[in-house]
Design a protein around this motif. Sequence first.
Motif, PDB file in Angstrom:
ATOM      1  N   ALA A 147      40.046  33.211  37.553  1.00  0.00           N
ATOM      2  CA  ALA A 147      40.675  33.316  39.238  1.00  0.00           C
ATOM      3  C   ALA A 147      40.107  33.622  39.959  1.00  0.00           C
ATOM      4  O   ALA A 147      40.019  33.877  40.712  1.00  0.00           O
ATOM      5  CB  ALA A 147      41.743  32.752  39.110  1.00  0.00           C
ATOM      6  N   ALA A 148      39.326  35.478  39.021  1.00  0.00           N
ATOM      7  CA  ALA A 148      38.737  36.025  39.486  1.00  0.00           C
ATOM      8  C   ALA A 148      37.520  36.845  38.705  1.00  0.00           C
ATOM      9  O   ALA A 148      37.647  37.071  37.449  1.00  0.00           O
ATOM     10  CB  ALA A 148      39.972  37.695  40.060  1.00  0.00           C
ATOM     11  N   ARG A 149      36.828  37.610  38.737  1.00  0.00           N
ATOM     12  CA  ARG A 149      35.940  38.459  38.412  1.00  0.00           C
ATOM     13  C   ARG A 149      35.722  39.384  39.541  1.00  0.00           C
ATOM     14  O   ARG A 149      35.222  40.099  40.317  1.00  0.00           O
ATOM     15  CB  ARG A 149      35.089  37.399  38.044  1.00  0.00           C
ATOM     16  CG  ARG A 149      33.813  38.027  39.285  1.00  0.00           C
ATOM     17  CD  ARG A 149      32.560  36.359  38.647  1.00  0.00           C
ATOM     18  NE  ARG A 149      31.427  36.463  39.479  1.00  0.00           N
ATOM     19  CZ  ARG A 149      30.752  36.437  40.126  1.00  0.00           C
ATOM     20  NH1 ARG A 149      29.706  36.321  38.786  1.00  0.00           N
ATOM     21  NH2 ARG A 149      29.256  35.811  40.822  1.00  0.00           N
TER      22      ARG A 149
ATOM     23  N   ALA B 125      36.130  38.851  34.265  1.00  0.00           N
ATOM     24  CA  ALA B 125      36.693  37.676  34.648  1.00  0.00           C
ATOM     25  C   ALA B 125      38.353  37.103  34.319  1.00  0.00           C
ATOM     26  O   ALA B 125      38.723  38.084  32.675  1.00  0.00           O
ATOM     27  CB  ALA B 125      36.449  37.163  33.998  1.00  0.00           C
ATOM     28  N   GLY B 126      39.684  37.381  34.528  1.00  0.00           N
ATOM     29  CA  GLY B 126      40.418  37.423  34.519  1.00  0.00           C
ATOM     30  C   GLY B 126      41.036  36.099  35.685  1.00  0.00           C
ATOM     31  O   GLY B 126      41.042  35.675  36.654  1.00  0.00           O
ATOM     32  N   GLU B 127      42.856  36.000  35.208  1.00  0.00           N
ATOM     33  CA  GLU B 127      43.183  35.440  36.086  1.00  0.00           C
ATOM     34  C   GLU B 127      43.713  36.123  38.153  1.00  0.00           C
ATOM     35  O   GLU B 127      44.213  35.312  38.653  1.00  0.00           O
ATOM     36  CB  GLU B 127      44.976  35.142  35.794  1.00  0.00           C
ATOM     37  CG  GLU B 127      44.468  34.323  34.545  1.00  0.00           C
ATOM     38  CD  GLU B 127      44.432  33.012  34.651  1.00  0.00           C
ATOM     39  OE1 GLU B 127      44.363  32.231  35.989  1.00  0.00           O
ATOM     40  OE2 GLU B 127      42.572  32.371  34.316  1.00  0.00           O
ATOM     41  N   SER B 128      43.992  37.667  37.292  1.00  0.00           N
ATOM     42  CA  SER B 128      44.689  38.168  38.526  1.00  0.00           C
ATOM     43  C   SER B 128      43.796  39.201  39.096  1.00  0.00           C
ATOM     44  O   SER B 128      42.858  39.989  38.469  1.00  0.00           O
ATOM     45  CB  SER B 128      45.726  38.870  38.107  1.00  0.00           C
ATOM     46  OG  SER B 128      45.399  40.580  39.804  1.00  0.00           O
ATOM     47  N   GLY B 129      42.578  38.955  40.262  1.00  0.00           N
ATOM     48  CA  GLY B 129      41.559  39.875  40.885  1.00  0.00           C
ATOM     49  C   GLY B 129      42.292  41.475  41.123  1.00  0.00           C
ATOM     50  O   GLY B 129      41.388  42.455  40.511  1.00  0.00           O
TER      51      GLY B 129
END
Length: 474
Positions: A223-225, A291-295
Amino acid sequence: MTSAPSPEALDALAGLLGPKGFTTDSDAMAPWLTDWRGKYHGAAAAMLSPATTDEVASVVRLCAENDVALVPQGGNSGMVGGATPDASGNTVLLSTRRMNAIRAIDRNAQTVVAEAGVILEHLHEAVLQEGLRFPLTLGGKGSATIGGLVSTNAGGTQVLRHGTMRALVAGVEAVLPDGSIFDGLAPLKKDNRGYDLRHLLCGAEGTLGIVTAACLRLVPAAAARRTAWIGLESPAIALQLLRRLDAAIGRDLEGFEIIPQSCLDAVLRHIPQTRAPLAKACRWHALVELAGESGDALDAALQAELAAALEAGLIGDVVIAKNDRESEDFWRLRDSISEAERAEGPALQHDISVPVDLMPAFIAENPLRLAAAFPGARALSFGHLGDGNVHHHVQPPADADGRAWLAAHGEAVSRLVYSHVIELGGSISAEHGIGQMKRDILAELDSPARIAALRGIKAGLDPAGLFNPGKLIG
């Protein structure tokens, strides 16, 4: 012993594949008879472009009956001449580019079945539409094909977290040298039927089988990087930073590249519309991506760790990309290094790996060994610190005729580099394969047990030597 195809064999191949799948036209074949670097040039009696696995199997059976050798080729973006035929003109080139279907995407199982000719960038786009991601990328993603990536066990910039192609291949379909089809596409988690043919074909460079499709593992689309460009003093300090980030951030840390100022300068000189991320030059740079779910969570973790690294004196300067466009700009600088170095003039490129903890020592020590043996020689290194993969380029002395110097000393230079790598317990090929470029030095320097095993496997599966002759082990 293979031989040139007879007119009758060529007629049979033409009848089998039709005008879209068969040509002997020299102009049509020319772009595919030279490797990407322009180092190797070959000839072929014909270029075959089958559209299905059954057509590949029929081609292989016909060639086996007529003792005709085949050279498989994907996107022709390899770096070691592994998909370039020899100069004899006796072989046929087998292109998988028409086999470009994505057969299935399974969102629940997080897998995709893609044919050999699917371009990596197209695969990225297709699975993203399903909320998934194929976690392997590289600079040549716009031309590299799935079959070639499997056959060379490609690496790229996300190996730190997701592994090489071999770790991402859940199943393989391939045509073997006798023309039989190995259907191993089922993504079995447990399969104890002896030798793992999937892993055997992955990295075999087309010498044991022609990969026609692969079942690949996917991960959820991030979702975010967050991407950071960091200035620091040395690879040794970069390794300290990597260890800190890995301990603090864990699986969200996906990329950690190191780049010397000299490589960045070359990119800025030769690649249009590029600019330096930092205001001042630094001896070394690190390109870090999360890289992950929450920015918000990524922001908090990255900023906290980089602030601590600044306070500890590990890094001199840093900039975090504000958006995806800036992230892409950072990665373009990294991905353009090989193109820029090619524009700088002739050089010897070495794609090697050493244990991660020894990578800074190799980068520091090898240039000293080279300078002692070859006065004036210049060495620069960049690459994937997270997995120990060094791209180590050696340039001739500044005042030398570059091509003449390389012709006279290149073989000895590479032997010195590779001997140092093996001394450290490393590999003379990290991600580009052996091809024809490293075939002889592999046989000379690597373990006799390994070479004997490779030759035994080749002889067992391809006793006539039909598949990609002269590559990997001769």
